[in-house]
Design a protein around this motif. Structure first.
Motif, PDB file in Angstrom:
ATOM      1  N   LEU A 153       0.831  -1.218   0.000  1.00 44.58           N
ATOM      2  CA  LEU A 153       0.000   0.000   0.000  1.00 44.58           C
ATOM      3  C   LEU A 153       0.857   1.256   0.000  1.00 44.58           C
ATOM      4  CD1 LEU A 153      -2.775   1.265   0.102  1.00 44.58           C
ATOM      5  CD2 LEU A 153      -2.637   1.234   2.585  1.00 44.58           C
ATOM      6  N   LEU A 154       1.873   1.265   0.830  1.00 41.88           N
ATOM      7  CA  LEU A 154       2.732   2.450   0.923  1.00 41.88           C
ATOM      8  C   LEU A 154       3.442   2.708  -0.401  1.00 41.88           C
ATOM      9  CD1 LEU A 154       3.351   4.484   3.067  1.00 41.88           C
ATOM     10  CD2 LEU A 154       5.421   3.225   3.642  1.00 41.88           C
ATOM     11  N   GLN A 155       3.857   1.619  -1.059  1.00 41.91           N
ATOM     12  CA  GLN A 155       4.498   1.773  -2.363  1.00 41.91           C
ATOM     13  C   GLN A 155       3.525   2.400  -3.349  1.00 41.91           C
ATOM     14  OE1 GLN A 155       5.746  -2.318  -2.917  1.00 41.91           O
ATOM     15  NE2 GLN A 155       7.880  -1.698  -3.041  1.00 41.91           N
ATOM     16  N   ARG A 156       2.292   1.910  -3.330  1.00 44.66           N
ATOM     17  CA  ARG A 156       1.290   2.446  -4.245  1.00 44.66           C
ATOM     18  C   ARG A 156       1.075   3.926  -4.012  1.00 44.66           C
ATOM     19  NH1 ARG A 156      -2.632  -0.535  -7.440  1.00 44.66           N
ATOM     20  NH2 ARG A 156      -2.535  -2.676  -6.766  1.00 44.66           N
ATOM     21  N   VAL A 157       0.918   4.288  -2.731  1.00 38.54           N
ATOM     22  CA  VAL A 157       0.685   5.699  -2.405  1.00 38.54           C
ATOM     23  C   VAL A 157       1.848   6.545  -2.888  1.00 38.54           C
ATOM     24  CG1 VAL A 157       0.572   7.322  -0.483  1.00 38.54           C
ATOM     25  CG2 VAL A 157      -0.839   5.265  -0.457  1.00 38.54           C
ATOM     26  N   PHE A 158       3.077   6.051  -2.624  1.00 40.81           N
ATOM     27  CA  PHE A 158       4.236   6.813  -3.050  1.00 40.81           C
ATOM     28  C   PHE A 158       4.274   6.958  -4.560  1.00 40.81           C
ATOM     29  CE2 PHE A 158       8.245   8.743  -2.991  1.00 40.81           C
ATOM     30  CZ  PHE A 158       8.950   8.231  -4.056  1.00 40.81           C
ATOM     31  N   ASN A 159       4.053   5.847  -5.277  1.00 43.37           N
ATOM     32  CA  ASN A 159       4.105   5.902  -6.738  1.00 43.37           C
ATOM     33  C   ASN A 159       3.106   6.898  -7.287  1.00 43.37           C
ATOM     34  OD1 ASN A 159       6.137   4.053  -7.129  1.00 43.37           O
ATOM     35  ND2 ASN A 159       4.740   2.311  -7.186  1.00 43.37           N
ATOM     36  N   THR A 160       1.882   6.843  -6.749  1.00 43.75           N
ATOM     37  CA  THR A 160       0.840   7.754  -7.231  1.00 43.75           C
ATOM     38  C   THR A 160       1.270   9.197  -7.038  1.00 43.75           C
ATOM     39  OG1 THR A 160      -0.757   6.130  -6.462  1.00 43.75           O
ATOM     40  CG2 THR A 160      -1.595   8.290  -7.074  1.00 43.75           C
ATOM     41  N   ALA A 161       1.745   9.495  -5.831  1.00 49.80           N
ATOM     42  CA  ALA A 161       2.157  10.866  -5.550  1.00 49.80           C
ATOM     43  C   ALA A 161       3.325  11.263  -6.443  1.00 49.80           C
ATOM     44  CB  ALA A 161       2.548  10.988  -4.084  1.00 49.80           C
ATOM     45  N   MET A 162       4.244  10.322  -6.642  1.00 51.29           N
ATOM     46  CA  MET A 162       5.423  10.619  -7.452  1.00 51.29           C
ATOM     47  C   MET A 162       5.036  10.954  -8.886  1.00 51.29           C
ATOM     48  SD  MET A 162       8.629   8.146  -8.317  1.00 51.29           S
ATOM     49  CE  MET A 162       7.574   6.887  -9.015  1.00 51.29           C
ATOM     50  N   TYR A 163       4.155  10.144  -9.459  1.00 46.02           N
ATOM     51  CA  TYR A 163       3.727  10.408 -10.827  1.00 46.02           C
ATOM     52  C   TYR A 163       2.972  11.727 -10.924  1.00 46.02           C
ATOM     53  CZ  TYR A 163       4.956   5.782 -12.538  1.00 46.02           C
ATOM     54  OH  TYR A 163       5.632   4.659 -12.920  1.00 46.02           O
ATOM     55  N   ALA A 164       2.071  11.960  -9.959  1.00 44.34           N
ATOM     56  CA  ALA A 164       1.290  13.197 -10.014  1.00 44.34           C
ATOM     57  C   ALA A 164       2.213  14.406  -9.926  1.00 44.34           C
ATOM     58  CB  ALA A 164       0.269  13.211  -8.877  1.00 44.34           C
ATOM     59  N   LEU A 165       3.165  14.338  -9.013  1.00 45.98           N
ATOM     60  CA  LEU A 165       4.085  15.453  -8.838  1.00 45.98           C
ATOM     61  C   LEU A 165       4.935  15.681 -10.085  1.00 45.98           C
ATOM     62  CD1 LEU A 165       4.947  17.501  -6.760  1.00 45.98           C
ATOM     63  CD2 LEU A 165       6.601  15.870  -5.866  1.00 45.98           C
ATOM     64  N   SER A 166       5.473  14.597 -10.634  1.00 48.71           N
ATOM     65  CA  SER A 166       6.310  14.726 -11.830  1.00 48.71           C
ATOM     66  C   SER A 166       5.516  15.312 -12.984  1.00 48.71           C
ATOM     67  CB  SER A 166       6.867  13.363 -12.259  1.00 48.71           C
ATOM     68  OG  SER A 166       7.407  12.674 -11.185  1.00 48.71           O
ATOM     69  N   ALA A 167       4.274  14.830 -13.157  1.00 47.32           N
ATOM     70  CA  ALA A 167       3.447  15.332 -14.252  1.00 47.32           C
ATOM     71  C   ALA A 167       3.141  16.813 -14.062  1.00 47.32           C
ATOM     72  CB  ALA A 167       2.153  14.528 -14.348  1.00 47.32           C
ATOM     73  N   TYR A 168       2.857  17.195 -12.819  1.00 49.93           N
ATOM     74  CA  TYR A 168       2.557  18.606 -12.560  1.00 49.93           C
ATOM     75  C   TYR A 168       3.749  19.480 -12.914  1.00 49.93           C
ATOM     76  CZ  TYR A 168       0.957  22.805 -10.180  1.00 49.93           C
ATOM     77  OH  TYR A 168       0.569  24.091  -9.896  1.00 49.93           O
ATOM     78  N   LEU A 169       4.943  19.054 -12.451  1.00 47.56           N
ATOM     79  CA  LEU A 169       6.142  19.835 -12.737  1.00 47.56           C
ATOM     80  C   LEU A 169       6.396  19.917 -14.239  1.00 47.56           C
ATOM     81  CD1 LEU A 169       8.441  18.472  -9.906  1.00 47.56           C
ATOM     82  CD2 LEU A 169       7.449  20.754 -10.079  1.00 47.56           C
ATOM     83  N   ALA A 170       6.155  18.794 -14.938  1.00 44.88           N
ATOM     84  CA  ALA A 170       6.340  18.803 -16.387  1.00 44.88           C
ATOM     85  C   ALA A 170       5.392  19.802 -17.037  1.00 44.88           C
ATOM     86  CB  ALA A 170       6.110  17.402 -16.952  1.00 44.88           C
ATOM     87  N   GLY A 171       4.147  19.804 -16.560  1.00 46.98           N
ATOM     88  CA  GLY A 171       3.168  20.739 -17.098  1.00 46.98           C
ATOM     89  C   GLY A 171       3.596  22.186 -16.906  1.00 46.98           C
ATOM     90  N   ARG A 172       4.115  22.488 -15.720  1.00 48.51           N
ATOM     91  CA  ARG A 172       4.599  23.842 -15.444  1.00 48.51           C
ATOM     92  C   ARG A 172       5.744  24.209 -16.373  1.00 48.51           C
ATOM     93  NH1 ARG A 172       1.465  27.023 -13.935  1.00 48.51           N
ATOM     94  NH2 ARG A 172       0.109  26.473 -12.198  1.00 48.51           N
ATOM     95  N   ALA A 173       6.657  23.240 -16.586  1.00 48.87           N
ATOM     96  CA  ALA A 173       7.796  23.486 -17.466  1.00 48.87           C
ATOM     97  C   ALA A 173       7.310  23.791 -18.879  1.00 48.87           C
ATOM     98  CB  ALA A 173       8.731  22.278 -17.469  1.00 48.87           C
ATOM     99  N   PHE A 174       6.294  23.049 -19.304  1.00 47.68           N
ATOM    100  CA  PHE A 174       5.734  23.235 -20.640  1.00 47.68           C
ATOM    101  C   PHE A 174       5.241  24.681 -20.818  1.00 47.68           C
ATOM    102  CE2 PHE A 174       4.159  21.891 -24.593  1.00 47.68           C
ATOM    103  CZ  PHE A 174       2.854  22.333 -24.775  1.00 47.68           C
ATOM    104  N   LEU A 175       4.493  25.148 -19.820  1.00 51.79           N
ATOM    105  CA  LEU A 175       3.985  26.513 -19.898  1.00 51.79           C
ATOM    106  C   LEU A 175       5.117  27.522 -19.820  1.00 51.79           C
ATOM    107  CD1 LEU A 175       0.841  26.148 -17.631  1.00 51.79           C
ATOM    108  CD2 LEU A 175       0.897  26.399 -20.120  1.00 51.79           C
ATOM    109  N   ALA A 176       6.084  27.259 -18.973  1.00 52.32           N
ATOM    110  CA  ALA A 176       7.182  28.193 -18.780  1.00 52.32           C
ATOM    111  C   ALA A 176       7.986  28.397 -20.056  1.00 52.32           C
ATOM    112  CB  ALA A 176       8.095  27.688 -17.661  1.00 52.32           C
TER     113      ALA A 176
END
Lengths: 452, 450
Positions: free
Chosen positions: B96-119
């Motif tokens: 469960l902890l791995q799943r939670v971490f993975n989900t957060a990791m992907y969401a965070l990475s995608a968000y940062l990528a999106g910001r970079a795209f706009l920037a």
């Protein structure tokens, strides 16, 4: 005995139909000539009309050349250039680049593809690894078929308006091109290796399906993407297919290493003096040839090859080597124990369970059963049990016959001795050897002496 | 998964919290939900078919393509939501902890990528032919950020949760790092994200489905490769055991020498590929023993010069066999010289000190140790402590001191699995050797004159 020994060599030297260059490679020659003729016609036409949309032509030509440089070897001694093929197909199927509708002809497609392939083949030639012209010819023919079918339609207004129709047509043509490549390559292998066509076709499709699917999808994707991205589509698309190709390269690499390793380690028996030098290799080559003759599919053929290479491993546990390694001279019980020991060793490599089984049963005598009476025994693949077991699996029967043959003949090339050995096996057929196998062995051996 | 250290828990917590905060902030207005749903489904499919790279620890999937497509089509927040859909990936295994971490990791990475795209000047929405080639630069930036964030966050958690025994060793070995190859693969697949986004305007929902085909094919090839790799190892292991059928007492010897050599190699910090090569060198080092006539191996008395030289030749014979195997270059040298001595009195060539290839010096230590700690027909197994004493005694004359020390250190940490005393079958076909040429305590006795 004198009859068959006397006839075979004389038959070949007096056969007027078989000129030296026709004994093999006649299919390849035909193919290359056909492709060559088509090519010459296309180049002439293009030269006359001039190159249309030169920037696009050069970009795709470069992609095809790049793909050809990154040639890939697949398991089973196959050569392919996925990126080049995908690029050429895309060029044949292109409708628009950006907002600009393209206007080149099918002849131009063939010309650009050929020039790209030749340029891509040059670096390999420089390093001393010439491309298989037959492979390139096959690809060229497939591309030509697609180009000649689609290019006249590309300018058609109906196709432009209903993109659903265009997509369906393009997809269908891509699938046809890939199937055609499989068929032509299978035909070539039938010619080269004396395989049966249907077996070769199934094997070819099985091996080519994954990569072929990627190639086809990529070709369609470039053709679509070019409409939106312009020529940038070529750059964007190449990276993922490269990754795919790298993965396949590694896969093919380890398959090759596997075979290499088994070949090398099987020689252990020879170094210890347990078997005659080269015995395992000869039995394996002979066994595979017989297997092909009898229509065995590639995956089972590979198992047969491994089993043949390792069939003597049980002898390693012997106190003293059997003189000359000829197991035919040893008691039936001892033979069986050696086979069991060998099979146990192989069993340890969990994945080789069926190979172990083949080795375990290599000494079993062939018994006449209903299957034999129907004459179908020789055609039943080794791994399929159908009702009561009809004796040892086919691969075991093949190894038994090939092993006995090599024990009698060794590395001698004398056709008379070979024929005598075959005759002896025939005489034992009622209980020991499978008649269909022995006949196949005889055909393979005759072909070899013809080629000498 | 064992207990996690405090540092690891804090790290995971930080990642999860930042992901949640950034996503919750929005904005959600103008978000094209149909794209989010469709891309989310693609991500779930990709995740469900992820490839296991390291048992229980690492998997790889092609979901980066869908995530980058979402960066272009629905912006940073949408991309983060799509990334979070990985939580629904139907895959057994992750804690469960791995799943939670993975989900957060992907969401965070995608968000940062999106910001970079706009920037970098990108515009959210369906690209058309006018967007190219201007869109490539912001997209490339987004791809780089996505992959860097993913690999960076993952490396961090792997480092913090690495097994206890690897913490003390300073080696940066294969245990923790993510390979450059994975990085490049991810970047390659990122390109598909742009393709998916671009094709949407041309052929609608059909094209992204088409895009999945090459991705799955590549994944298939990787899986096939991994399977073949396992098969290969099993086969080599089995065939090496075939060599040992000559003598019941040496069963498993190659396997143990292989493990011992790998222990030493890891201890001194050898690179991953070389550790693999030395593993095979260990497995195959005695293959040449087959060239020695059985009657010599079985002789209980002293050997004649002839017979002794037959034994001395076995490394060379082994070489002849192994030479044909393509990838074993350095291992070849190791096998050929594994009976050399530091003082130059070994065989076959009498090399001394540093002239002896590194692999050979490693093999020598492991080989002798296993020989001493296994049962032989002429003596029982010696205890590990005694064997270590012997190694130390001959360190500098027969063995390389550095490797002896490394081996002893590794032994203290990991222990040594002793071989089981063999059970001899009544079968008289199997052979038993009377002398062991690997045993430094019982060197072969040669008759000085006939």
């Amino acid at each position: 005995m004198t009859d068959s020994a006397g006839r075979t060599p004389a038959h070949s030297s007096r056969d007027p139909r078989r000129f030296p260059w026709q004994v093999r490679d006649s299919g390849q020659l035909l193919l290359v000539v056909a492709a060559g003729v088509w090519l010459v016609a296309a180049v002439a036409q293009t030269a006359a009309e001039g190159l249309r949309d030169p920037r696009i032509a050069i970009a795709f030509g470069a992609l095809i050349a790049f793909g050809e440089v990154l040639r890939l070897n697949l398991p089973g001694d196959r050569e392919t250039a996925p990126i080049g093929f995908a690029g050429a197909l895309a060029y044949a199927l292109l409708i628009k680049v950006g907002a600009h509708v393209v206007h080149y002809s099918a002849e131009q497609v063939v010309t650009v593809a050929t020039i790209g392939m030749i340029i891509g083949a040059l670096p390999h030639l420089a390093v001393g690894r010439p491309a298989r012209v037959s492979g390139m010819a096959v690809r060229l023919l497939c591309i030509a078929c697609v180009a000649y079918t689609f290019r006249p339609l590309a300018g058609n207004s109906a196709v432009e308006k209903h993109w659903g129709l265009a997509v369906t047509l393009m997809t269908a043509l891509t699938v046809i091109a890939l199937l055609l490549e499989a068929v032509l390559t299978a035909l070539l292998r039938v010619d080269e290796q004396r395989a049966r066509f249907r077996v070769a076709l199934v094997d070819e499709m099985r091996v080519q399906l994954p990569l072929g699917a990627a190639v086809g999808a990529s070709a369609l994707l470039i053709a679509f993407a070019a409409e939106v991205m312009g020529l940038a589509a070529l750059a964007v698309f190449t990276a993922p297919l490269l990754v795919t190709q790298v993965a396949f390269r590694r896969y093919a690499g380890i398959r090759a290493t596997y075979l290499q390793t088994v070949r090398a380690l099987a020689k252990v028996t020879e170094i210890g003096g347990y078997v005659e030098a080269g015995h395992s290799e000869r039995v394996s080559r002979l066994g595979v040839a017989i297997g092909r003759e009898l229509g065995i599919h590639e995956p089972q053929l590979l198992e047969l090859e491994y089993a043949a290479l390792m069939h003597d491993i049980g002898q390693l546990s012997l106190h003293d080597p059997i003189p000359g390694g000829a197991t035919v001279l040893v008691s039936r019980q001892d033979q069986q124990r050696i086979a069991e020991l060998g099979a146990d060793v192989i069993q340890q490599a969990q994945v080789l369970g069926s190979v172990a089984e083949i080795v375990r049963r290599q000494n079993e005598p062939y018994r006449d059963t209903d299957h034999a009476a129907n004459g179908r025994a020789g055609l039943v693949p080794s791994s399929k049990p159908s009702g009561p077991p009809p004796g040892p699996p086919l691969s075991s029967r093949i190894i038994k016959a090939a092993n006995a043959f090599d024990d009698l003949v060794g590395s001698s090339l004398d056709p008379g001795r070979a024929a005598a050995a075959v005759q002896r096996l025939r005489l034992d057929t009622a209980s020991e050897y499978d008649p269909a196998t022995v006949e196949a062995l005889s055909r393979v051996v005759n072909r070899r002496s013809v080629m000498l | 998964m064992g207990k996690l250290s405090r540092a690891a828990l804090i790290y995971i917590g930080a990642v999860v919290v930042s992901a949640v905060v950034l996503v919750a902030r929005g904005p959600f207005a103008g978000l094209r939900w149909q794209y989010v749903v469709f891309l989310g489904i693609l991500v779930i499919v990709s995740e469900s078919r992820a490839t296991q790279l390291r048992k229980g620890q690492l998997t790889w999937s092609s979901s980066s393509a869908a995530m980058l497509a979402s960066v272009v089509l629905v912006g940073p927040v949408g991309a983060a939501i799509v990334g979070a859909c990985t939580a629904l990936g139907l895959r057994r295994g992750p804690h469960l902890l791995q799943r939670v971490f993975n989900t957060a990791m992907y969401a965070l990475s995608a968000y940062l990528a999106g910001r970079a795209f706009l920037a970098f000047g990108g515009h959210v929405g369906l690209p058309d032919e006018k967007s190219f080639p201007a869109i490539i630069a912001p997209f490339a930036a987004a791809a780089l950020i996505l992959v860097a964030a993913n690999h960076g966050l993952l490396s961090g958690v792997l480092w913090l949760t690495r097994p206890r025994d690897q913490m003390s060793s300073g080696s940066s070995g294969a245990g923790v790092g993510l390979s450059a190859r994975l990085l490049l693969s991810d970047l390659g697949y990122a390109a598909y994200g742009l393709l998916m986004a671009a094709l949407w305007s041309v052929v609608g929902f059909f094209a992204p489905l088409l895009v999945l085909i090459p991705l799955f094919v590549a994944r298939w090839a990787v899986t096939q490769f991994a399977e073949q790799q396992k098969a290969y190892e099993a086969t080599v292991g089995a065939l090496c055991q075939a060599v040992e059928t000559k003598d019941f007492y040496t069963r498993g010897h190659s396997d143990r020498v292989s493990r011992g050599s790998v222990m030493i190699a890891r201890e001194i910090g050898m690179r991953g590929e070389r550790v693999e090569a030395i593993r095979y060198a260990g497995m195959l080092h005695d293959v040449g023993k087959l060239g020695v006539p059985t009657k010599v191996l079985q002789k209980t008395g002293k050997l004649t010069e002839e017979e002794y030289s037959a034994i001395q030749l076995h490394p060379m014979r082994g070489l002849d066999i192994v030479r044909e195997i393509g990838f074993l270059d350095e291992a070849l040298a190791g096998i050929m010289h594994h009976h050399e001595r530091i003082d130059g009195r070994g065989y076959p060539m009498g090399l001394a000190g540093d002239e002896i290839p590194e692999f050979a010096r490693v093999l020598a230590v492991a080989d002798a140790f296993d020989s001493m700690t296994s049962t032989r027909s002429y003596r029982g197994a010696r205890p590990v402590a005694e064997a270590i004493e012997e190694l130390r005694k001959w360190s500098g004359t027969q063995f390389d001191p550095a490797f002896v020390d490394a081996f002893v250190a590794a032994l203290k940490r990991e222990g040594w699995q002793l071989s089981e005393p063999p059970v001899i079958a009544a079968d008289d076909l199997a052979a038993v050797t009377a002398q062991d040429h690997d045993d430094p305590g019982a060197p072969l006795r040669v008759i000085d004159s006939l």
